[in-house]
Design a protein around this motif. Structure first.
Motif, PDB file in Angstrom:
ATOM      1  N   GLU A 195       0.850  -1.179   0.000  1.00 16.68           N
ATOM      2  CA  GLU A 195       0.000   0.000   0.000  1.00 16.68           C
ATOM      3  C   GLU A 195       0.889   1.233   0.000  1.00 16.68           C
ATOM      4  O   GLU A 195       1.924   1.271   0.684  1.00 16.68           O
ATOM      5  N   ASP A 206       2.985   9.650  -4.126  1.00 19.56           N
ATOM      6  CA  ASP A 206       3.124   8.822  -2.932  1.00 19.56           C
ATOM      7  C   ASP A 206       4.461   9.117  -2.260  1.00 19.56           C
ATOM      8  O   ASP A 206       5.493   9.233  -2.915  1.00 19.56           O
ATOM      9  N   GLU A 336      -3.227  -0.373  -5.903  1.00 21.86           N
ATOM     10  CA  GLU A 336      -3.600   0.958  -5.415  1.00 21.86           C
ATOM     11  C   GLU A 336      -4.757   1.526  -6.241  1.00 21.86           C
ATOM     12  O   GLU A 336      -5.652   2.189  -5.711  1.00 21.86           O
TER      13      GLU A 336
END
Length: 337
Positions: A195, A206, A336
């Motif tokens: 994740e 991210d 994701e």
């Protein structure tokens, strides 16, 4: 001697690679593609060029190192191979598995070599971890946890690193190192769980992840965040006999940025206070103490690269390992979405 052309003179090109090319007798750093002035007191014979096409046209260059932004890697690597050049390419090799596969197929067809700059295999802490595991002092390894945390709440001044683009984000940046180390130690996992998160204010990409690699009895946990002020252990490895714990990060990057080069005394050796600790049981005797950390040496990568190009030696960083790394990253990214 292997004549080298370097694309990019930022952190990786200027500090993490150029000093190794300059101090390794197997290489001659001939040209660097950069808009900066090259410090002649460090690289007296190296010339600055404006475009990477200049390197492609230079028939004397045998190896091109690609230290450009990640989303250019596939395009530049393919053109370098088509021009008959061996390549060293900063990680990640590409954003997508099919692109990496295409590059390795092309290199094989042209009898050229690709090496990905997985320098963190030769960090002081990781080389010590590998040695401790292989010694058997921990018994059968049942859990392996590795962190690559930093505290950087302010967005990167290099804006290309902060935009949504192929191969951008912490999973490709730092995750590629942790995943590569795990594959190097344990091979291909049975299952992958992961994740990614966005934690910094204003971030579009991210900047944290949690990954679990399932190897059956062995469970590998990989974690990274740019929002960890007080950092815990870098590695915690548990076996059926004991535990090894290591704090701190390899010091080579700090040394290089500070001006200490690979051929100078003390390079790659961290302070003794950073030695990891082990608690184990050997033949019924409880033992605890410190484990001396090996000296970090990214130079091993360059030595092997020279041997591969010159003598067709076995590469330490193998294509199948790199392909599995990108495969794992893509699986996590797809989950994701």
């Amino acid at each position: 001697m292997i004549n080298v052309g370097l694309i990019g003179f930022g952190l990786s090109g200027k500090y993490l690679q150029a000093p190794f090319f300059q101090t390794n007798p197997n290489f001659n750093l001939k040209s660097i593609v950069t808009s900066q002035e090259i410090p002649k007191h460090l690289f007296p014979e190296t010339q600055r060029v404006d475009t990477y096409e200049t390197l492609l046209e230079d028939t004397s260059i045998h190896l091109i190192s690609i230290c450009s932004p990640s989303n250019t890697h596939f395009e530049y690597a393919k053109k370098c191979l088509e021009a008959g050049k061996n390549i060293l390419i900063e990680k990640p090799i590409t954003a997508h598995l099919h692109e990496a596969e295409e590059l390795f197929r092309l290199a094989e067809a042209l009898n050229l070599k690709i090496c990905v700059f997985q320098n963190r295999r030769f960090d002081s802490d990781f080389m010590t971890v590998k040695s401790v595991i292989e010694s058997g002092v921990l018994g059968e390894i049942i859990s392996y946890e590795a962190h690559f945390d930093r505290y950087k709440p302010i967005l990167n001044a290099k804006k290309w690193k902060e935009v949504v683009a192929p191969a951008n984000g912490i999973l490709y940046d730092l995750g590629s190192h942790l995943i590569d180390q795990s594959i190097y130690l344990f091979g291909k996992p049975n299952k992958v769980f992961g994740e990614v998160f966005t934690q910094r204010a204003g971030s579009e990409i991210d900047d944290a992840f949690d990954i679990i690699l399932d190897y059956g009895k062995l469970r590998v946990t990989l974690k990274s965040s740019l929002m960890v002020k007080d950092q815990g252990p870098k590695y915690v490895i548990n076996g059926t006999l004991g535990t090894y714990t290591k704090y701190g990060l390899d010091i080579q990057e700090d040394h290089l940025v500070a001006g200490l080069w690979p051929n100078q005394a003390g390079f790659g050796f961290e302070p003794k206070a950073m030695d990891g600790s082990v608690k184990t049981n050997i033949n019924g005797v409880e033992i605890s103490g410190k484990v001396e950390t090996k000296g970090g040496n990214w130079g091993h990568l360059f030595d092997n690269l020279a041997d591969v190009i010159t003598n067709n030696a076995e590469p330490i960083i193998k294509p199948e390992q790199i392909l599995e790394q990108i495969n794992i990253i893509e699986k996590i990214k797809k989950a994701e979405n």
